[in-house]
Design a protein around this motif. Structure first.
Motif, PDB file in Angstrom:
ATOM      1  N   ALA A  60     -33.539   6.887  -6.033  1.00 10.90           N
ATOM      2  CA  ALA A  60     -34.050   5.505  -6.063  1.00 10.90           C
ATOM      3  C   ALA A  60     -34.159   5.009  -4.634  1.00 10.90           C
ATOM      4  O   ALA A  60     -33.637   5.633  -3.696  1.00 10.90           O
ATOM      5  CB  ALA A  60     -33.141   4.600  -6.883  1.00 10.90           C
ATOM      6  N   ASP A  61     -34.802   3.862  -4.498  1.00 13.49           N
ATOM      7  CA  ASP A  61     -35.049   3.296  -3.171  1.00 13.49           C
ATOM      8  C   ASP A  61     -33.840   2.475  -2.708  1.00 13.49           C
ATOM      9  O   ASP A  61     -33.437   1.517  -3.374  1.00 13.49           O
ATOM     10  CB  ASP A  61     -36.300   2.405  -3.262  1.00 13.49           C
ATOM     11  CG  ASP A  61     -36.787   1.963  -1.896  1.00 13.49           C
ATOM     12  OD1 ASP A  61     -36.098   2.215  -0.893  1.00 13.49           O
ATOM     13  OD2 ASP A  61     -37.865   1.345  -1.841  1.00 13.49           O
ATOM     14  N   GLY A  62     -33.282   2.855  -1.595  1.00  8.19           N
ATOM     15  CA  GLY A  62     -32.254   2.053  -0.933  1.00  8.19           C
ATOM     16  C   GLY A  62     -31.052   1.736  -1.810  1.00  8.19           C
ATOM     17  O   GLY A  62     -30.513   2.601  -2.506  1.00  8.19           O
TER      18      GLY A  62
ATOM     19  N   PRO B  28     -34.925  16.000  -0.655  1.00  9.80           N
ATOM     20  CA  PRO B  28     -33.515  15.780  -0.297  1.00  9.80           C
ATOM     21  C   PRO B  28     -32.633  15.442  -1.499  1.00  9.80           C
ATOM     22  O   PRO B  28     -31.453  15.845  -1.533  1.00  9.80           O
ATOM     23  CB  PRO B  28     -33.551  14.626   0.709  1.00  9.80           C
ATOM     24  CG  PRO B  28     -34.921  14.067   0.680  1.00  9.80           C
ATOM     25  CD  PRO B  28     -35.818  15.089   0.082  1.00  9.80           C
TER      26      PRO B  28
ATOM     27  N   SER C 204     -28.973  10.116   1.727  1.00  3.70           N
ATOM     28  CA  SER C 204     -27.899  11.115   1.877  1.00  3.70           C
ATOM     29  C   SER C 204     -28.426  12.484   2.292  1.00  3.70           C
ATOM     30  O   SER C 204     -27.677  13.324   2.771  1.00  3.70           O
ATOM     31  CB  SER C 204     -27.139  11.219   0.555  1.00  3.70           C
ATOM     32  OG  SER C 204     -25.883  11.778   0.743  1.00  3.70           O
ATOM     33  N   ASP C 205     -29.723  12.717   2.069  1.00  3.27           N
ATOM     34  CA  ASP C 205     -30.343  14.009   2.358  1.00  3.27           C
ATOM     35  C   ASP C 205     -29.580  15.126   1.632  1.00  3.27           C
ATOM     36  O   ASP C 205     -29.503  15.101   0.406  1.00  3.27           O
ATOM     37  CB  ASP C 205     -30.428  14.238   3.873  1.00  3.27           C
ATOM     38  CG  ASP C 205     -31.490  15.282   4.238  1.00  3.27           C
ATOM     39  OD1 ASP C 205     -31.951  15.981   3.317  1.00  3.27           O
ATOM     40  OD2 ASP C 205     -31.853  15.410   5.413  1.00  3.27           O
TER      41      ASP C 205
ATOM     42  N   MET D 190     -25.167  22.699  10.558  1.00  2.00           N
ATOM     43  CA  MET D 190     -24.369  21.699   9.840  1.00  2.00           C
ATOM     44  C   MET D 190     -24.394  22.003   8.343  1.00  2.00           C
ATOM     45  O   MET D 190     -25.418  22.408   7.814  1.00  2.00           O
ATOM     46  CB  MET D 190     -24.946  20.301  10.099  1.00  2.00           C
ATOM     47  CG  MET D 190     -24.160  19.229   9.383  1.00  2.00           C
ATOM     48  SD  MET D 190     -24.557  17.528   9.805  1.00  2.00           S
ATOM     49  CE  MET D 190     -26.237  17.341   9.303  1.00  2.00           C
TER      50      MET D 190
ATOM     51  N   GLY E 135     -28.783   7.961  10.187  1.00  2.00           N
ATOM     52  CA  GLY E 135     -29.889   8.843  10.560  1.00  2.00           C
ATOM     53  C   GLY E 135     -31.258   8.269  10.289  1.00  2.00           C
ATOM     54  O   GLY E 135     -32.220   9.011  10.127  1.00  2.00           O
ATOM     55  N   MET E 136     -31.352   6.936  10.217  1.00  2.00           N
ATOM     56  CA  MET E 136     -32.663   6.272  10.047  1.00  2.00           C
ATOM     57  C   MET E 136     -32.801   5.245  11.163  1.00  2.00           C
ATOM     58  O   MET E 136     -31.815   4.848  11.773  1.00  2.00           O
ATOM     59  CB  MET E 136     -32.708   5.515   8.718  1.00  2.00           C
ATOM     60  CG  MET E 136     -32.684   6.366   7.499  1.00  2.00           C
ATOM     61  SD  MET E 136     -32.575   5.284   6.051  1.00  2.00           S
ATOM     62  CE  MET E 136     -31.050   5.853   5.353  1.00  2.00           C
TER      63      MET E 136
ATOM     64  N   ILE F  29     -26.433   6.110   1.394  1.00  2.00           N
ATOM     65  CA  ILE F  29     -27.858   5.861   1.113  1.00  2.00           C
ATOM     66  C   ILE F  29     -28.701   6.664   2.102  1.00  2.00           C
ATOM     67  O   ILE F  29     -28.498   6.564   3.310  1.00  2.00           O
ATOM     68  CB  ILE F  29     -28.169   4.342   1.246  1.00  2.00           C
ATOM     69  CG1 ILE F  29     -27.184   3.503   0.417  1.00  2.00           C
ATOM     70  CG2 ILE F  29     -29.619   4.060   0.886  1.00  2.00           C
ATOM     71  CD1 ILE F  29     -27.206   3.756  -1.061  1.00  2.00           C
TER      72      ILE F  29
HETATM   73  N1  SAM Z   1     -27.927  10.419   6.189  1.00  2.00           N
HETATM   74  C1  SAM Z   1     -28.207  11.785   6.589  1.00  2.00           C
HETATM   75  C2  SAM Z   1     -27.735  12.022   8.010  1.00  2.00           C
HETATM   76  O1  SAM Z   1     -27.447  11.044   8.704  1.00  2.00           O
HETATM   77  O2  SAM Z   1     -27.683  13.186   8.414  1.00  2.00           O
HETATM   78  C3  SAM Z   1     -29.683  12.111   6.448  1.00  2.00           C
HETATM   79  C4  SAM Z   1     -30.577  11.420   7.426  1.00  2.00           C
HETATM   80  S1  SAM Z   1     -32.280  11.791   7.117  1.00  2.00           S
HETATM   81  C5  SAM Z   1     -32.929  11.828   8.708  1.00  2.00           C
HETATM   82  C6  SAM Z   1     -32.846  10.259   6.424  1.00  2.00           C
HETATM   83  C7  SAM Z   1     -32.888  10.300   4.913  1.00  2.00           C
HETATM   84  O3  SAM Z   1     -33.031   8.971   4.431  1.00  2.00           O
HETATM   85  C8  SAM Z   1     -34.052  11.111   4.378  1.00  2.00           C
HETATM   86  O4  SAM Z   1     -33.566  12.091   3.513  1.00  2.00           O
HETATM   87  C9  SAM Z   1     -34.891  10.064   3.634  1.00  2.00           C
HETATM   88  O5  SAM Z   1     -35.502  10.580   2.472  1.00  2.00           O
HETATM   89  C10 SAM Z   1     -33.863   9.004   3.301  1.00  2.00           C
HETATM   90  N2  SAM Z   1     -34.387   7.657   3.110  1.00  2.00           N
HETATM   91  C11 SAM Z   1     -35.293   7.012   3.886  1.00  2.00           C
HETATM   92  N3  SAM Z   1     -35.551   5.789   3.375  1.00  2.00           N
HETATM   93  C12 SAM Z   1     -34.783   5.662   2.257  1.00  2.00           C
HETATM   94  C13 SAM Z   1     -34.620   4.642   1.289  1.00  2.00           C
HETATM   95  N4  SAM Z   1     -35.325   3.517   1.341  1.00  2.00           N
HETATM   96  N5  SAM Z   1     -33.751   4.856   0.274  1.00  2.00           N
HETATM   97  C14 SAM Z   1     -33.059   6.018   0.191  1.00  2.00           C
HETATM   98  N6  SAM Z   1     -33.190   7.022   1.085  1.00  2.00           N
HETATM   99  C15 SAM Z   1     -34.037   6.845   2.098  1.00  2.00           C
END
Ligand code: SAM
Length: 231
Positions: free
Chosen positions: A77-79, A55, A28-29, A1, A96-97, A26
């Motif tokens: 930043a967070d979220g 990321p 975004s990796d 990908m 992806g979370m 949010i």
């Molecule tokens: N969104 C992409 C996808 O669906 O392919 C990446 C998914 S990756 C498995 C999850 C990403 O969410 C990671 O890069 C992680 O650092 C980020 N992440 C987790 N908690 C987060 C938060 N509270 N705020 C921002 N990013 C967050």
């Protein structure tokens, strides 16, 4: 990908981003989703938010490699804290979370939402608590989809603020629109889940350590719901 060839999962997410959106992605990796949408001319601006440094740097690189620094802002930043009032965000993707994590990000950052944004959510499990949060916070579910890729099931939930909606416990568990559509991917997911849960219940019955009764009842209830769904 990569930013040119998205996974099928992210392609399906991309399909729910409204044309011309000002997107906040949010978690975004690598930033593949906003960069792919921008390269295709489908969104106006984007914020790619990341809480983790590696990321975040990967997203910065993807944006730089595609010379999109003027249109996509990569922020650490967070979220939802990455969203600033001047961004005029119209769509937020969280993909992806786990569903609980997405719920917690939405809940702790809800002051950053105007209520006019479309939420495009792709939880990996935990769909039920996420739907519960949406219902409790004035969102209705517009679209739902289950898909299978590389032997994993994924769900997509698209929600917008609307008149209060009440979903039943079963609708929160399976998804109100999934229940109506009954797509092959949705039914396949629950066939597999039924086998898994039946096996878990059998193991619970044989377990040395007693499992709390409410957990056993919850599992038995889910098995009844899934059996009815597939009947
Ligand atoms: N969104 C992409 C996808 O669906 O392919 C990446 C998914 S990756 C498995 C999850 C990403 O969410 C990671 O890069 C992680 O650092 C980020 N992440 C987790 N908690 C987060 C938060 N509270 N705020 C921002 N990013 C967050």
């Amino acid at each position: 990908m990569n930013e040119r060839t998205l996974s099928m999962r992210l392609e399906r997410v991309a399909a729910y981003v409204p044309l011309g959106a000002r997107l906040a992605d949010i978690g975004s990796d690598h930033g593949y989703l906003p960069v792919a949408l921008m390269c295709r001319g489908l969104i106006t601006t984007a914020v790619a938010g990341e809480v983790a440094l590696t990321p975040f740097l990967a997203a910065e690189r993807t944006v730089r490699d595609n010379a999109l620094g003027q249109r996509i802002s990569v922020r650490l930043a967070d979220g939802l804290a990455v969203i600033e009032p001047g961004d005029g965000v119209t769509a937020v993707s969280l993909c992806g979370m786990g569903g609980e994590r997405i719920r917690d990000i939405l809940d702790s950052g809800k002051a950053r939402l105007s209520g006019d944004e479309r939420l495009i959510l792709q939880p990996n499990g935990g769909e039920q608590p996420l739907r519960q949060w949406l219902m409790d916070n004035g969102y209705g579910i517009l679209c739902e989809e289950v898909l299978r890729e590389n032997r994993f099931n994924y769900e997509i939930i698209v929600a917008e603020c609307m008149e209060p909606v009440r979903y039943s416990a079963e609708q929160l568990y399976f998804g109100p629109l999934n229940l109506v559509q009954r797509s092959p991917a949705f039914l396949g997911k629950w066939q597999r889940m039924l086998r898994l849960k039946q096996r878990t219940l059998a193991n619970v019955a044989r377990a040395q350590q007693p499992v709390p009764e409410d957990k056993v009842q919850e599992l038995a209830q889910q098995i009844r719901w899934i059996t009815q769904l597939l009947a």
